[in-house]
Design a protein around this motif. Sequence first.
Motif, PDB file in Angstrom:
ATOM      1  N   GLU A  80     -38.151 -66.650  87.197  1.00 42.41           N
ATOM      2  CA  GLU A  80     -38.661 -67.105  88.187  1.00 42.41           C
ATOM      3  C   GLU A  80     -37.108 -67.585  88.721  1.00 42.41           C
ATOM      4  N   PRO A  81     -38.182 -67.136  90.761  1.00 42.60           N
ATOM      5  CA  PRO A  81     -36.543 -67.256  91.066  1.00 42.60           C
ATOM      6  C   PRO A  81     -36.627 -69.196  91.341  1.00 42.60           C
ATOM      7  N   SER A  82     -37.155 -70.328  91.304  1.00 41.51           N
ATOM      8  CA  SER A  82     -37.001 -71.551  90.883  1.00 41.51           C
ATOM      9  C   SER A  82     -36.184 -71.511  89.305  1.00 41.51           C
ATOM     10  N   GLU A  83     -36.096 -71.136  88.136  1.00 42.22           N
ATOM     11  CA  GLU A  83     -35.931 -71.603  87.104  1.00 42.22           C
ATOM     12  C   GLU A  83     -34.379 -71.305  87.444  1.00 42.22           C
ATOM     13  N   HIS A  84     -33.938 -72.853  86.471  1.00 39.21           N
ATOM     14  CA  HIS A  84     -32.511 -72.577  86.387  1.00 39.21           C
ATOM     15  C   HIS A  84     -31.930 -72.632  85.839  1.00 39.21           C
ATOM     16  N   LEU A  85     -30.223 -71.997  85.678  1.00 34.52           N
ATOM     17  CA  LEU A  85     -29.894 -71.481  84.239  1.00 34.52           C
ATOM     18  C   LEU A  85     -28.023 -72.097  84.056  1.00 34.52           C
ATOM     19  N   THR A  86     -27.990 -72.452  83.240  1.00 34.72           N
ATOM     20  CA  THR A  86     -27.307 -74.309  83.008  1.00 34.72           C
ATOM     21  C   THR A  86     -25.523 -73.006  83.168  1.00 34.72           C
ATOM     22  N   TYR A  87     -24.822 -73.701  83.266  1.00 35.03           N
ATOM     23  CA  TYR A  87     -23.641 -73.425  83.270  1.00 35.03           C
ATOM     24  C   TYR A  87     -23.044 -73.148  81.517  1.00 35.03           C
ATOM     25  N   ASP A  88     -23.125 -73.991  81.139  1.00 32.88           N
ATOM     26  CA  ASP A  88     -23.383 -73.232  79.052  1.00 32.88           C
ATOM     27  C   ASP A  88     -23.949 -71.906  78.939  1.00 32.88           C
ATOM     28  N   PHE A  89     -25.316 -71.836  79.476  1.00 33.05           N
ATOM     29  CA  PHE A  89     -25.684 -70.615  78.983  1.00 33.05           C
ATOM     30  C   PHE A  89     -25.476 -68.967  79.476  1.00 33.05           C
ATOM     31  N   ILE A  90     -24.918 -69.659  80.510  1.00 33.79           N
ATOM     32  CA  ILE A  90     -23.743 -67.683  81.593  1.00 33.79           C
ATOM     33  C   ILE A  90     -22.803 -68.556  80.938  1.00 33.79           C
ATOM     34  N   LYS A  91     -22.181 -69.059  80.597  1.00 37.15           N
ATOM     35  CA  LYS A  91     -21.093 -68.705  79.754  1.00 37.15           C
ATOM     36  C   LYS A  91     -20.737 -68.267  78.217  1.00 37.15           C
ATOM     37  N   SER A  92     -21.691 -68.152  77.836  1.00 37.07           N
ATOM     38  CA  SER A  92     -22.729 -67.999  76.462  1.00 37.07           C
ATOM     39  C   SER A  92     -22.325 -67.019  76.700  1.00 37.07           C
ATOM     40  N   GLU A  93     -23.545 -66.128  77.717  1.00 32.52           N
ATOM     41  CA  GLU A  93     -24.135 -64.720  76.843  1.00 32.52           C
ATOM     42  C   GLU A  93     -23.787 -63.514  77.871  1.00 32.52           C
ATOM     43  N   SER A  94     -22.643 -64.313  79.258  1.00 29.00           N
ATOM     44  CA  SER A  94     -21.709 -63.212  79.650  1.00 29.00           C
ATOM     45  C   SER A  94     -20.176 -63.022  78.134  1.00 29.00           C
ATOM     46  N   GLY A  95     -20.369 -64.042  77.896  1.00 31.48           N
ATOM     47  CA  GLY A  95     -18.852 -64.545  77.029  1.00 31.48           C
ATOM     48  C   GLY A  95     -17.665 -63.974  77.392  1.00 31.48           C
ATOM     49  N   LEU A  96     -17.459 -64.395  79.021  1.00 32.29           N
ATOM     50  CA  LEU A  96     -16.051 -64.730  79.641  1.00 32.29           C
ATOM     51  C   LEU A  96     -15.830 -65.980  79.191  1.00 32.29           C
ATOM     52  N   PRO A  97     -14.403 -66.010  79.068  1.00 30.55           N
ATOM     53  CA  PRO A  97     -13.766 -67.141  79.321  1.00 30.55           C
ATOM     54  C   PRO A  97     -13.728 -67.867  80.222  1.00 30.55           C
ATOM     55  N   GLU A  98     -14.074 -69.029  80.153  1.00 25.07           N
ATOM     56  CA  GLU A  98     -13.810 -70.140  81.155  1.00 25.07           C
ATOM     57  C   GLU A  98     -13.479 -70.193  82.464  1.00 25.07           C
ATOM     58  N   ALA A  99     -12.245 -69.902  82.251  1.00 24.85           N
ATOM     59  CA  ALA A  99     -11.597 -69.879  83.899  1.00 24.85           C
ATOM     60  C   ALA A  99     -12.490 -68.563  84.525  1.00 24.85           C
ATOM     61  N   GLU A 100     -12.239 -67.232  84.147  1.00 21.87           N
ATOM     62  CA  GLU A 100     -12.999 -66.362  84.602  1.00 21.87           C
ATOM     63  C   GLU A 100     -14.412 -66.723  84.930  1.00 21.87           C
ATOM     64  N   VAL A 101     -15.349 -67.133  84.508  1.00 18.33           N
ATOM     65  CA  VAL A 101     -16.730 -68.328  84.495  1.00 18.33           C
ATOM     66  C   VAL A 101     -16.858 -68.643  86.002  1.00 18.33           C
ATOM     67  N   ASN A 102     -15.508 -69.370  85.986  1.00 19.39           N
ATOM     68  CA  ASN A 102     -15.236 -70.850  87.611  1.00 19.39           C
ATOM     69  C   ASN A 102     -15.325 -69.115  88.444  1.00 19.39           C
ATOM     70  N   ARG A 103     -14.252 -68.601  88.381  1.00 14.74           N
ATOM     71  CA  ARG A 103     -13.930 -68.111  89.123  1.00 14.74           C
ATOM     72  C   ARG A 103     -15.469 -67.830  89.611  1.00 14.74           C
ATOM     73  N   THR A 104     -16.175 -66.524  89.039  1.00 15.37           N
ATOM     74  CA  THR A 104     -16.298 -65.380  89.432  1.00 15.37           C
ATOM     75  C   THR A 104     -17.937 -66.403  89.804  1.00 15.37           C
ATOM     76  N   LEU A 105     -18.449 -67.459  89.161  1.00 19.05           N
ATOM     77  CA  LEU A 105     -19.729 -68.134  89.781  1.00 19.05           C
ATOM     78  C   LEU A 105     -19.196 -68.429  91.517  1.00 19.05           C
ATOM     79  N   GLN A 106     -18.613 -69.217  91.743  1.00 19.68           N
ATOM     80  CA  GLN A 106     -17.836 -69.686  92.799  1.00 19.68           C
ATOM     81  C   GLN A 106     -17.914 -68.500  93.741  1.00 19.68           C
ATOM     82  N   SER A 107     -17.299 -67.601  93.559  1.00 16.70           N
ATOM     83  CA  SER A 107     -17.541 -66.438  93.986  1.00 16.70           C
ATOM     84  C   SER A 107     -19.222 -66.124  94.956  1.00 16.70           C
TER      85      SER A 107
END
Length: 855
Positions: A699-726
């Motif tokens: 849903e448009p209003s549904e929140h995805l947490t940082y931990d969920f995004i990290k686990s589903e993408s399989g990216l390391p923490e540094a890349e997750v931070n950099r990509t989410l910031q962009s």
Amino acid sequence: MRPSTSSLPVGERSPDSSPPHPPARKRKRPSIAATAATASASQPPPSLAKEPSIQNLFSAQASAGASQSTPNDSSPNRKKSKTQPSKMQSEMYSFSSKLASGNPQPTNTNRRLSGKLNKGFQPKTGTTKLVVKTLKPQPVWDANKYFEETWAQLDQALNVIFTQAPVNFSMEELYRRVENLCRQKRAEDIYARLSTRCKQHVRGTMKTSLLSKQRQSNIQVLHDVLDAWTVWNQQMHTIRCIFYYMDRSYLLQTSRGSLQDVTIKIFRDNIFEDATLKPDIIDGACELISADRSGKDLDKSCLRQAISIAEQSLPEYVNDAANFMTKEIDRCEFFGLDQSTRRDLLALLEEHIIENKVDYLTNQDSIADLLDDYATKDLEQLYALLQRRRLGSKIRPAFERWVDDTGTQIVFDDKNDTQMVVRLLSLKTRLDNIWRTSFHRSEELGHALRESFETFINKTKKSAATHGTDNSKTGEMIAKYVDQLLRGGAKAIPTDLTLHARDNAGKEEYDENEAMDEDSEVNAQLDQVLDMFRFVHGKAVFEAFYKKDLARRLLMGRSASADAERSMLARLKTECGAEFTHNLEQMFKDVELAREEMSSYKSRMEEREERPKVDLNVNVLSQAAWPTYPVVPVMIPADIQQAIDEYERHYKSKHSGRKLDWKHSLAHCQMKAKFSKGTKELVVSSFQAIILLLFNNVEPSEHLTYDFIKSESGLPEAEVNRTLQSLACAKLRPLQKHPKGREISTTDSFTVDPTFWHDKYRVKINQVQLKETKEENKETHERVQEDRNFECQAAVVRVMKARKTIGHSELIAEVIKATRSRGVLDVKDIKKNIDRLIEKDYMEREEGNMYSYIA
């Protein structure tokens, strides 16, 4: 291997290769829908009707992901995974759905009885956030209020100084306050108020007092002015002590000069240059000289003071000297005097006005002031005056000193290092114009200009900007400026550096909006940059950064002009040789071969009447020629992986014995995204695409947490931070971060931004791939430093093998000479490399500070 401009993955040939770029996937309820990229960035996007849905592209990935894990932040509307986690995992990560969705749990309002627990009390487990509030409100800092309060104290102190009352203030305290204001960037405001206050005092109190006195002679007027001058100097001494920090940190960096120069000018402009006082002052000085000639006693101290007040600036002296000699020669011609008289008179004038004043005419500070002000006409007059006695070269020491000091300040200005090359090019443009117009293309001063540039450009120091190495910062910034030019074209050239502006340098009026030829502008700017590049000794730093930036431009299709790229490569080959550009040429060849390989692959698919689900574009690159890239773990969607496998089978059927390593961090793609205000095509990196696809079936209003995004993408923490910031903190934000802020935290959650809008249909979001990280910059500097150590050791071995025996000083000189083109190490570092070779038994020490080669 890397991705092409328009599409996804990249492969590499031989042991080390580059990965691809996952495409987009679409689910049934698209908040963001995505399609795979087209084969070329120049081709129009495929129609929506023919594009495969995200459900088809990633159904396998979605089912696989559902069987692996269950997100901890699922909302009531989110589907749960059929596969339950293990018992240990469920116990560790069991959360209420209301808590995960952001709804607060009801609070038990029953109070605990003294000494025992209430019935049904359940102790709270897990971590608790403790908020400590400051009861006493913190005062709000008002910078303007502090400035006004400080100036009120300073103004009161100035009143005491000007009225010559006893000092009743602390000079140290006022000095500290001035320093504080300067550190708050208020130095200009302080100077403006101080200058106005001093002018008011001189124009008002001092000048009125001098004009109101009844005097008997011109000498008395002179005495009164000298007394006022003495008092003014005493007052200015106290004022300079208070405003010393502003004088050193601000005024000396401007064309106004020091505070002493400013206060002297205020007195001269308002007292000495006064139409009423000036004639009497000059007549008084002349009367003193007349009295001495007639045998009367001369007041020497009074005359000396008068001369110090009336002393001219250098431009005024040069102008008056030229006019004076011109008038004397005109008189000779008017009265018809003999040529010998004219010749002898001119020689006498030049001897007294020029030769005897050569130290004054070539004073370092005076010439520096003219160069600071870019006073081309004054400098031309000065040079022409000196050349009358062939003394124009006497300007060289002061000219060299100014160029070296100014250039060194630019090179070591770490706070503005991104503007280093622009500032150096502006400086070079101004100095070239001065050399042409003011110094009449003097060969000696031309050599001085080039030698000074070569000196300061090759100055190095171990600092944070070069990560503790003594690499050339100039080489790095020149490479980055060339990258900026080749990516942006003529639009990236600063206005004052354009060919049009240089051609009109020195003209008071010209049309700034005149049409310009973009290709000519870019080529002229590249020529200027290359001219500066010639001064750089250590070209290894430039080569490393230029190669890394060229790879990005080629793989992501960000070059503004292919002709400009080839033109720059040809310039480097002419300047540095074929060996320098061998790997760079191979990079262009790899890109061409990759296009042919992709064309062959697509033709083969058409012959088989197979239509791939993903429009894949692959660049196969030779590992030796390209920069090395780390392998970044990431979860690739199933359809993308299938397309990669199909291409790999095709490639290996044609090239047996080769291995492809995929560099997914270099991949990029186009995604179709549906927002409430319309559909957009987003150009994103592979990592950005993977994260955006996680929002497809929510849903448009549904929140995805940082931990969920990290686990589903399989990216390391540094890349997750950099990509989410962009995606959530940059200028263009298809995602929203909760809570708002500029930094990414593990406690953040994210939603699709329903208000996202852009005027263009195709929006570029993948700027994150073009930006260099601090880690990449550090790695490049350290790799260059390591290579320079190896080159130094190789140079030592070559010298020792040829000479067999050599002294220490001579060996150091030979090594510096041999490594100059790649980058000379510090003498201490050269000694360390010599010690390493001695430890490895390549050479040995002998008596008399000598070395011998061990065969």
